[in-house]
Design an enzyme around this catalytic site. Structure first.
Site, PDB file in Angstrom:
ATOM      1  N   THR A   1      -4.216   0.818  21.529  1.00 32.25           N
ATOM      2  CA  THR A   1      -4.872  -0.487  21.554  1.00 32.25           C
ATOM      3  C   THR A   1      -6.163  -0.457  20.744  1.00 32.25           C
ATOM      4  O   THR A   1      -6.395  -1.312  19.885  1.00 32.25           O
ATOM      5  CB  THR A   1      -5.178  -0.910  23.008  1.00 32.25           C
ATOM      6  OG1 THR A   1      -3.983  -0.829  23.772  1.00 32.25           O
ATOM      7  CG2 THR A   1      -5.751  -2.315  23.065  1.00 32.25           C
TER       8      THR A   1
ATOM      9  N   LYS B   1      -9.329   8.462  28.889  1.00 31.32           N
ATOM     10  CA  LYS B   1      -8.352   9.480  29.294  1.00 31.32           C
ATOM     11  C   LYS B   1      -8.080  10.354  28.074  1.00 31.32           C
ATOM     12  O   LYS B   1      -7.036  10.209  27.428  1.00 31.32           O
ATOM     13  CB  LYS B   1      -7.047   8.809  29.723  1.00 31.32           C
ATOM     14  CG  LYS B   1      -7.099   8.073  31.042  1.00 31.32           C
ATOM     15  CD  LYS B   1      -5.717   7.480  31.320  1.00 31.32           C
ATOM     16  CE  LYS B   1      -5.539   7.114  32.765  1.00 31.32           C
ATOM     17  NZ  LYS B   1      -4.195   6.521  33.007  1.00 31.32           N
TER      18      LYS B   1
ATOM     19  N   ASP C   1      -6.293   4.921  26.845  1.00 29.62           N
ATOM     20  CA  ASP C   1      -5.260   5.843  27.307  1.00 29.62           C
ATOM     21  C   ASP C   1      -4.666   6.559  26.085  1.00 29.62           C
ATOM     22  O   ASP C   1      -5.201   7.574  25.648  1.00 29.62           O
ATOM     23  CB  ASP C   1      -4.223   5.036  28.094  1.00 29.62           C
ATOM     24  CG  ASP C   1      -3.156   5.897  28.746  1.00 29.62           C
ATOM     25  OD1 ASP C   1      -3.420   7.074  29.006  1.00 29.62           O
ATOM     26  OD2 ASP C   1      -2.055   5.382  29.026  1.00 29.62           O
TER      27      ASP C   1
END
Ligand code: IMP
Ligand code: MG
Length: 174
Positions: free
Chosen positions: A104, A128, A100
């Site tokens: 991470t 994304k 996203d």
């Protein structure tokens, strides 16, 4: 159950994972491949992907979570489980369920890099790209979605729906 609709069906996902597996098998032939799965979102993808890679692959698992210092949401991510791995000179492929903002993936890449692996790349089932907050190079991606919330095939909404065998889109019903 909140309403959702099917976005990517089982057959579509299986076909795409097979293609990625073939690509990885040819790119990593003769290398020392470690698939590093990021819990919990990657576990379903990892289980399917590893079975379509035709190489003597090893797997490891790590988990990443945001932590808060005081009341402010921290920009920092806590990566658990990397320290005890032996990744020096290995060809590490970080396996994500979804990328996203990319925070991470970047945090894990950073932690892996400290072990001086032979190479580091990222594979994600869903990307994304419109949400990335910094430049991020993803070597393999299954599917690209827009600014929508997707569930299933390992991806959750408040820890539910990970067991759906397809990828769905949450439907706004207001
Ligand atoms: P990041 O922003 O790339 O660090 O991703 C953080 C985490 O947010 C992901 O690993 C997922 O757990 C979660 N996430 C972001 N978008 C979605 C989504 O559409 N569905 C399910 N989880 C998501
Ligand atoms: Mg989640």
């Amino acid at each position: 159950m909140k309403p959702f609709e099917v976005l990517l069906d089982q057959q579509t996902i299986a076909r795409r994972i097979r293609e990625i597996g073939q690509q990885i098998s040819s790119d990593y032939a003769g290398k020392s491949l470690v698939l590093l799965g990021v819990m919990k979102g990657a576990v379903v993808f990892l289980a399917d992907l590893m079975r379509v890679i035709n190489l003597p692959v090893e797997i490891e698992l790590v988990s990443a979570s945001s932590y808060r210092a005081g009341k402010k949401p921290s920009e920092n991510l806590f990566v658990e489980g990397i320290d005890k791995l032996r990744l020096a000179n290995r060809d590490v492929l970080i396996v994500e369920g979804i990328v996203d903002s990319g925070r991470t993936a970047i945090a894990i890449e950073e932690a892996v890099r400290q072990q001086e692996p032979g190479s580091i790349e990222i594979v994600t089932l869903v990307d994304k790209p419109g949400s990335h907050r910094s430049a991020l190079s993803i070597k393999y991606k299954g599917f690209t979605v827009g600014n929508e919330f997707v569930i299933g095939f390992g991806l959750d909404n408040t820890q539910k729906y990970r067991n759906l065998p397809y990828i769905g889109r949450m439907v706004d019903t207001e």
